[in-house]
Design a protein around this motif. Sequence first.
Motif, PDB file in Angstrom:
ATOM      1  N   ASN A  63       0.517  -1.431  -0.555  1.00  0.00           N
ATOM      2  CA  ASN A  63      -0.026   0.036  -0.068  1.00  0.00           C
ATOM      3  C   ASN A  63       0.834   1.168  -0.054  1.00  0.00           C
ATOM      4  O   ASN A  63       0.441   2.678  -0.227  1.00  0.00           O
ATOM      5  CB  ASN A  63      -1.234  -0.051   1.420  1.00  0.00           C
ATOM      6  CG  ASN A  63      -1.619  -0.923   1.854  1.00  0.00           C
ATOM      7  OD1 ASN A  63      -1.636  -2.701   0.815  1.00  0.00           O
ATOM      8  ND2 ASN A  63      -2.615  -0.935   2.092  1.00  0.00           N
ATOM      9  N   LEU A  64       1.732   1.136   0.860  1.00  0.00           N
ATOM     10  CA  LEU A  64       3.101   2.216   0.530  1.00  0.00           C
ATOM     11  C   LEU A  64       4.100   2.201  -0.215  1.00  0.00           C
ATOM     12  O   LEU A  64       4.206   1.303  -0.386  1.00  0.00           O
ATOM     13  CB  LEU A  64       3.805   2.494   1.743  1.00  0.00           C
ATOM     14  CG  LEU A  64       2.547   2.101   3.489  1.00  0.00           C
ATOM     15  CD1 LEU A  64       3.935   2.411   4.307  1.00  0.00           C
ATOM     16  CD2 LEU A  64       2.441   3.807   3.243  1.00  0.00           C
ATOM     17  N   PRO A  65       4.181   3.921  -1.917  1.00  0.00           N
ATOM     18  CA  PRO A  65       4.981   3.262  -2.567  1.00  0.00           C
ATOM     19  C   PRO A  65       6.198   3.056  -2.433  1.00  0.00           C
ATOM     20  O   PRO A  65       6.705   3.469  -1.370  1.00  0.00           O
ATOM     21  CB  PRO A  65       4.135   4.551  -2.990  1.00  0.00           C
ATOM     22  CG  PRO A  65       3.806   5.117  -2.479  1.00  0.00           C
ATOM     23  CD  PRO A  65       3.262   4.922  -1.186  1.00  0.00           C
ATOM     24  N   THR A  66       7.320   2.689  -2.958  1.00  0.00           N
ATOM     25  CA  THR A  66       8.145   2.571  -2.911  1.00  0.00           C
ATOM     26  C   THR A  66       9.333   3.807  -2.372  1.00  0.00           C
ATOM     27  O   THR A  66      10.206   3.594  -2.199  1.00  0.00           O
ATOM     28  CB  THR A  66       9.217   1.595  -3.854  1.00  0.00           C
ATOM     29  OG1 THR A  66       8.391   0.689  -3.792  1.00  0.00           O
ATOM     30  CG2 THR A  66      10.417   1.217  -3.968  1.00  0.00           C
ATOM     31  N   GLN A  67       8.735   4.629  -3.450  1.00  0.00           N
ATOM     32  CA  GLN A  67       9.797   6.004  -3.810  1.00  0.00           C
ATOM     33  C   GLN A  67       9.485   6.598  -1.619  1.00  0.00           C
ATOM     34  O   GLN A  67      10.316   7.354  -1.581  1.00  0.00           O
ATOM     35  CB  GLN A  67       9.449   6.885  -4.356  1.00  0.00           C
ATOM     36  CG  GLN A  67       9.219   7.037  -6.282  1.00  0.00           C
ATOM     37  CD  GLN A  67       8.416   5.346  -6.757  1.00  0.00           C
ATOM     38  OE1 GLN A  67       7.298   4.665  -5.340  1.00  0.00           O
ATOM     39  NE2 GLN A  67       8.246   5.178  -8.018  1.00  0.00           N
ATOM     40  N   HIS A  68       7.872   5.863  -1.425  1.00  0.00           N
ATOM     41  CA  HIS A  68       8.494   7.120  -0.444  1.00  0.00           C
ATOM     42  C   HIS A  68       8.772   6.266   0.785  1.00  0.00           C
ATOM     43  O   HIS A  68       9.125   6.594   2.220  1.00  0.00           O
ATOM     44  CB  HIS A  68       6.464   7.228   0.415  1.00  0.00           C
ATOM     45  CG  HIS A  68       5.927   7.768  -0.648  1.00  0.00           C
ATOM     46  ND1 HIS A  68       4.166   8.154  -0.541  1.00  0.00           N
ATOM     47  CD2 HIS A  68       5.617   8.671  -1.631  1.00  0.00           C
ATOM     48  CE1 HIS A  68       3.957   8.869  -1.140  1.00  0.00           C
ATOM     49  NE2 HIS A  68       4.748   9.498  -1.823  1.00  0.00           N
ATOM     50  N   LYS A  69       8.672   4.609   0.070  1.00  0.00           N
ATOM     51  CA  LYS A  69       9.745   4.094   1.402  1.00  0.00           C
ATOM     52  C   LYS A  69      11.354   4.468   1.696  1.00  0.00           C
ATOM     53  O   LYS A  69      11.504   4.529   2.674  1.00  0.00           O
ATOM     54  CB  LYS A  69       9.256   2.594   1.402  1.00  0.00           C
ATOM     55  CG  LYS A  69       8.151   2.181   1.281  1.00  0.00           C
ATOM     56  CD  LYS A  69       8.476   0.375   1.421  1.00  0.00           C
ATOM     57  CE  LYS A  69       6.639  -0.259   1.406  1.00  0.00           C
ATOM     58  NZ  LYS A  69       6.473  -1.250   0.690  1.00  0.00           N
ATOM     59  N   VAL A  70      11.447   4.489   0.172  1.00  0.00           N
ATOM     60  CA  VAL A  70      13.310   5.076  -0.184  1.00  0.00           C
ATOM     61  C   VAL A  70      13.295   6.257   1.024  1.00  0.00           C
ATOM     62  O   VAL A  70      14.323   6.911   1.485  1.00  0.00           O
ATOM     63  CB  VAL A  70      13.465   4.413  -1.752  1.00  0.00           C
ATOM     64  CG1 VAL A  70      14.527   5.355  -1.776  1.00  0.00           C
ATOM     65  CG2 VAL A  70      13.322   3.342  -2.061  1.00  0.00           C
ATOM     66  N   GLY A  71      12.398   7.041   0.605  1.00  0.00           N
ATOM     67  CA  GLY A  71      12.379   8.856   0.940  1.00  0.00           C
ATOM     68  C   GLY A  71      12.089   8.722   2.348  1.00  0.00           C
ATOM     69  O   GLY A  71      13.734   9.803   2.941  1.00  0.00           O
ATOM     70  N   PHE A  72      11.142   8.065   3.856  1.00  0.00           N
ATOM     71  CA  PHE A  72      11.346   7.826   4.306  1.00  0.00           C
ATOM     72  C   PHE A  72      12.230   7.154   4.771  1.00  0.00           C
ATOM     73  O   PHE A  72      12.936   7.787   6.332  1.00  0.00           O
ATOM     74  CB  PHE A  72      10.545   7.659   4.931  1.00  0.00           C
ATOM     75  CG  PHE A  72       9.753   6.804   6.340  1.00  0.00           C
ATOM     76  CD1 PHE A  72       9.560   8.809   7.247  1.00  0.00           C
ATOM     77  CD2 PHE A  72      10.069   6.076   7.182  1.00  0.00           C
ATOM     78  CE1 PHE A  72       9.311   8.743   8.148  1.00  0.00           C
ATOM     79  CE2 PHE A  72       9.327   6.609   8.448  1.00  0.00           C
ATOM     80  CZ  PHE A  72       9.035   7.548   8.929  1.00  0.00           C
ATOM     81  N   SER A  73      12.769   6.554   4.267  1.00  0.00           N
ATOM     82  CA  SER A  73      13.922   5.730   4.797  1.00  0.00           C
ATOM     83  C   SER A  73      15.594   6.416   5.115  1.00  0.00           C
ATOM     84  O   SER A  73      16.815   6.458   6.113  1.00  0.00           O
ATOM     85  CB  SER A  73      14.581   4.669   4.198  1.00  0.00           C
ATOM     86  OG  SER A  73      13.576   3.960   4.168  1.00  0.00           O
ATOM     87  N   PHE A  74      16.110   7.410   3.919  1.00  0.00           N
ATOM     88  CA  PHE A  74      16.685   8.638   3.871  1.00  0.00           C
ATOM     89  C   PHE A  74      17.185   9.381   4.649  1.00  0.00           C
ATOM     90  O   PHE A  74      17.481   9.456   5.239  1.00  0.00           O
ATOM     91  CB  PHE A  74      16.836   9.387   2.096  1.00  0.00           C
ATOM     92  CG  PHE A  74      18.089   9.924   2.354  1.00  0.00           C
ATOM     93  CD1 PHE A  74      19.172   9.056   1.613  1.00  0.00           C
ATOM     94  CD2 PHE A  74      17.434  11.294   2.396  1.00  0.00           C
ATOM     95  CE1 PHE A  74      20.041  11.023   1.299  1.00  0.00           C
ATOM     96  CE2 PHE A  74      18.550  12.413   2.365  1.00  0.00           C
ATOM     97  CZ  PHE A  74      20.068  12.127   1.964  1.00  0.00           C
ATOM     98  N   PHE A  75      15.738   9.682   5.097  1.00  0.00           N
ATOM     99  CA  PHE A  75      14.947  11.203   6.138  1.00  0.00           C
ATOM    100  C   PHE A  75      15.785  10.444   6.967  1.00  0.00           C
ATOM    101  O   PHE A  75      16.272  11.129   8.470  1.00  0.00           O
ATOM    102  CB  PHE A  75      14.282  11.771   5.856  1.00  0.00           C
ATOM    103  CG  PHE A  75      14.070  12.399   4.662  1.00  0.00           C
ATOM    104  CD1 PHE A  75      15.029  14.245   4.735  1.00  0.00           C
ATOM    105  CD2 PHE A  75      13.890  12.273   3.830  1.00  0.00           C
ATOM    106  CE1 PHE A  75      14.914  14.728   3.424  1.00  0.00           C
ATOM    107  CE2 PHE A  75      13.058  13.243   2.249  1.00  0.00           C
ATOM    108  CZ  PHE A  75      13.832  14.383   2.159  1.00  0.00           C
ATOM    109  N   LEU A  76      14.995   9.140   7.101  1.00  0.00           N
ATOM    110  CA  LEU A  76      15.533   8.593   9.303  1.00  0.00           C
ATOM    111  C   LEU A  76      16.307   8.475   9.294  1.00  0.00           C
ATOM    112  O   LEU A  76      16.872   8.554  10.663  1.00  0.00           O
ATOM    113  CB  LEU A  76      13.948   7.832   9.717  1.00  0.00           C
ATOM    114  CG  LEU A  76      14.302   6.687  10.557  1.00  0.00           C
ATOM    115  CD1 LEU A  76      13.820   7.630  11.341  1.00  0.00           C
ATOM    116  CD2 LEU A  76      13.055   5.418  10.666  1.00  0.00           C
ATOM    117  N   ALA A  77      17.473   8.534   8.484  1.00  0.00           N
ATOM    118  CA  ALA A  77      18.855   7.628   8.884  1.00  0.00           C
ATOM    119  C   ALA A  77      19.687   9.139   8.850  1.00  0.00           C
ATOM    120  O   ALA A  77      21.036   8.949   9.385  1.00  0.00           O
ATOM    121  CB  ALA A  77      18.993   6.245   7.024  1.00  0.00           C
TER     122      ALA A  77
END
Length: 261
Positions: free
Chosen positions: A34-48
């Motif tokens: 349900n979550l787009p892959t682009q959002h997962k990668v972007g959220f992972s980047f900012f969380l990292a």
Amino acid sequence: MLDYISAINLPAFLLIFVRVTSFFVTLPIFSYRNLPTQHKVGFSFFLAALMYFTVDIPDLAVDENYFLLIFKEAAVGISVGLLAYIILAAIQIAGGLIDFQMGFAIANVIDPQTGAQSPLIGQYMYIITLLFILAVNGHHLMLDGIFYSYELIPLDRLIPLQEESWILYIVDSFNQMFVIAFLMAVPIVGCLFLVDVALGIIARTVPQLNVFVVGLPLKIFVALFVLVIAMTFYIMLIQNLFELMLETMQGLMQLFGGDES
């Protein structure tokens, strides 16, 4: 700007980014389609990026050990998230046992989150579990687990592969998942077993009654009635299951960090 970028330890940031991204590959709620892959990668980047300025950053050199650390970070994120997903899968297994007794085993539905077939009652209970986790901010606790994983598993420490304690821990958690699924399905499955016994007695005493026609609707009605009554207890079980999931994640990260206490 260039001086600021050069001051950042890019190898350490890459290790943090790999671990966070690996968590989101298998962690419940965050890994769903349900979550787009682009959002997962972007959220992972900012969380990292946030974690980079809060965790202890060791001095890292790009050598042969650094590539082993990259594989270690990916293994930690995938394995811990997968173990959390396995614990929550007990709900769908319990629903599968209930559906088999109710006669719903042939009416599986497609789970949009994983793309696999799932039982009706199991999917219903699993959605309630996800809503419960979101209602109590359980996704925040999962993010806290990712953050505090760096205290248990530092960036520059490899997983002790020569020890079998973490393998036994995963196997024990897997067995515990089946026990939880059986305990969740026992009330409804037990009631349906009594219905089968009653139908067998009726079939012997009243041969004119076609129990095959009456039995299926009766079992569905009894199962739904017991499910409504037991829903309060299932919410308590879901709460305990979520606490067990967090404890299991913490225990596995402690074993990966070399702490067997």
